[in-house]
Design an enzyme around this catalytic site. Sequence first.
Site: not given
Length: 321
Positions: A222, A227, A254
């Site tokens: 991430s 992106g 998460d």
Amino acid sequence: MARILTLTLNPALDLAIRTGPLRLGEVNRTESTRLDPAGKGINVARVLAGLGHEVTVSGLLGADNETAFVRLFTERGLRDAFIRVPGETRINAKLSEPDGRVTDLNGPGPRIPAEALEALSQRLESLLTGLDAVVISGSLPPNVTPEQLAGLVRAVWARQVRVWLDTSGAALVAGLAARPSAVKPNEKELADWAGHPLETSEARLRAALRLNAEGIEDVIVSAGAEGVLWVRGGEALAATSPRVSVVSTVGAGDTLVAGMLHGVLSGWPRERGLRFATALAAESVRHVGVGDPGASDFEQLQQRTEVRSLSVDALPGGTHG
């Protein structure tokens, strides 16, 4: 749907505070505050349960302030298999400013008695039967070692259950050496593992391919506004998130883990899974908390999420440099 276990060794009560621009050393007024039971594995579990999976939560939880956690587990339909330890679960403060900047003030967590870790290992053995996946997320309490985390990864693999890992620092290095089936570092955590800055998308791709080649099936990176990168079997996909108004980035990673695991366990094509998870993470930053696939505009968020294949062969200097 699937049966999933999440392990959170160092959960927290998250105190989310929205402020105006912070003025250090001065009195600041808050716009809102809320205290939520959290921890990375618990956040992942909330999303997965909302997607219809049967989810058990376990790990190490302070006995003295467990009430909010027990209430959450009941409300969300999560099976509570936490080992209680003496003392209180830590409180983490998350300060959110109008420009989207979030400042984390994270406590270390309680010291864990040796017998509690042994009890967790024994409970893990009983919980693994019939599981489709285990997610191990978050930081370690002060006296739990990275090697003990790696031992948990190996214990899951020994029962031939796929294990996903999301942690950082020395815990990430030790966990990676145990070869989890999937890992989700952010760009800084990946750079720390690589031992040098990864300032371009090509550099991040090379590092992800290294992990892939070392036996980690799914590497998900991430990179905030840049992106999400997903490498599997030496092939890479990248997703660009839709533009949204950012209120809080807490829980976005998460949410991404949960969305990705949902797609994999559902047998979706990779493009569909990555688009779904990236859009769900984007939905989560619009408010405090995890992503909501039931949001009225979630289909539009998915349509505005761009997914593309990356050419690994075209990388300058080879794929593992």
